[in-house]
Write an enzyme that holds these catalytic residues in place. Structure first.
Site, mmCIF file in Angstrom:
data_model
loop_
_atom_site.group_PDB
_atom_site.id
_atom_site.type_symbol
_atom_site.label_atom_id
_atom_site.label_comp_id
_atom_site.label_asym_id
_atom_site.label_seq_id
_atom_site.Cartn_x
_atom_site.Cartn_y
_atom_site.Cartn_z
ATOM 1 C CE LYS A 73 -79.958 -15.910 51.415
ATOM 2 N NZ LYS A 73 -79.973 -17.465 51.761
ATOM 3 C CD GLU A 114 -84.894 -18.704 64.593
ATOM 4 O OE1 GLU A 114 -85.290 -19.371 63.598
ATOM 5 O OE2 GLU A 114 -85.140 -18.994 65.749
ATOM 6 N N GLY A 167 -90.653 -16.052 63.825
ATOM 7 C CA GLY A 167 -90.148 -17.048 63.159
ATOM 8 C C GLY A 167 -89.046 -17.752 63.751
ATOM 9 C CB SER A 169 -88.518 -14.324 50.003
ATOM 10 O OG SER A 169 -87.334 -14.018 50.636
ATOM 11 C CB SER A 204 -77.612 -10.678 56.558
ATOM 12 O OG SER A 204 -78.919 -10.171 56.602
ATOM 13 C CG ASP A 225 -87.566 -21.861 61.692
ATOM 14 O OD1 ASP A 225 -87.705 -20.676 61.706
ATOM 15 O OD2 ASP A 225 -86.857 -22.540 60.986
#
Length: 326
Positions: A57, A208, A212, A82, A308, A214
């Site tokens: 990030k 995923e 979750g 989060s 990640s 989506d």
């Protein structure tokens, strides 16, 4: 017929890489013969758990904040996250001489909240199951004159995240497939932009948690689908709908999405610790979980994985890898 330009291009990712040079870490690429033998492919792990703030990030946050005007920097930034984006914005803001206000869920891992505060950010808490983090952040920004730095829904964020895949391909050479975790979709959108730009035939596989799914549902439906806020140990992927911008990229460039269970994520975290000697947080372990559990069919010869992040405290890591619940 007018064709809309791509919101993010390979040149954008390269420009982000130039901005990040000497600021972000060029993280290591790890190989494991044991892993190769288990999954039947050459695997190369891009270890963003060694990135600043412990996750990819930082790439997107720094790229976005570094492009703000002096006037915007003087007023400060706001973000919602989060944990990993929270830390990334907090550190990038400090590095660039500005201030940050971060909206974080009350149940965010304590280690991530403490690290965010440690980088100098102000934290505003909310209930992720009843509150609207975007609305809270936008209200704060409007009240204080701040610039909102979203976790994934911005071309500069996406371009910054794509530099991880750019580095991996520069080091690894030809890859047949690339696996990356999918939360809001920024990492895989940037990764797919870089990877398909350099290797048009590469297979892009998102991962995923089962609870979750989506993005998987959205890609299958051809439109963004919302689900209840998922309850999964992969807190960085506990989102209820893909981003509008990220989905516009991913529906073009992502070839498939596979799902992994929380138990498979725990097993991958244990494997990474015991055999690869690295600490990986649940969201960062999902691509490895997909390989180890055989969720990827017709696995090609050379496969890249983006690990990640590694932001997890010792108590939670012990609970998850020791067979406990979270």
């Amino acid at each position: 017929m007018t064709i809309a330009p791509d919101p993010v291009t390979l040149d954008d990712v390269r420009a982000a890489a130039a901005r990040l040079k000497g600021v972000a870490h060029r993280t290591p690429v790890l190989r494991s013969r044991t892993l190769d033998a288990l999954v039947g492919a050459e695997t190369l792990l891009k270890c963003e758990n060694f990135q600043r703030v412990g996750a990819f990030k930082f790439r997107g946050a720094y790229n976005a904040i570094s492009r703000l005007t002096p006037e915007q920097l003087a007023r400060g930034v706001a973000a919602y996250s989060s944990g990993n984006h929270a830390q990334a914005v907090a550190l990038a803001a400090r590095e660039l001489g500005t201030t940050a206000v971060i909206v974080m869920p009350e149940d965010a891992p304590a280690s991530k909240r403490e690290a965010t505060a440690g980088y100098g950010a102000e934290i505003v808490s909310y209930d992720r199951y009843t509150g609207d983090r975007v609305a809270i952040a936008e209200a704060l920004a409007a009240e204080r004159g701040l610039t909102v730095i979203p976790p994934y829904e911005h071309p500069h964020i996406i371009a910054g995240q794509g530099t991880a895949a750019l580095e991996l391909l520069e080091e690894a050479g030809e890859l047949d497939a690339l696996l990356a975790p999918v939360g809001g979709g920024g990492l895989i959108a940037g990764s797919a932009t870089a990877a398909k730009g350099l290797r048009p035939g590469i297979r892009i596989i998102g991962v995923e948690p089962e609870a979750g799914d989506d993005t998987k549902r959205s890609l299958e439906a051809g439109r963004r689908i919302s689900i209840p806020v998922p309850r999964t140990i992969a807190d960085g992927q506990a989102l209820h709908t893909p981003g509008e911008l990220t989905f516009s990229v991913n529906r073009r460039l992502v070839d498939e999405i596979v799902l992994v269970s929380d138990d498979e994520i725990r097993a991958a975290m244990r494997f990474a610790f015991e055999r690869l000697k690295i600490v990986v947080e649940p969201s960062g372990a999902t691509p490895l979980a997909a390989l180890l559990s055989g969720r990827v069919t017709d696995l090609p010869h050379r496969v890249g994985l983006i690990v990640s992040g590694g932001n997890i405290d010792t108590a939670r890591f012990a609970r998850l890898t020791g067979g406990g619940t979270d």
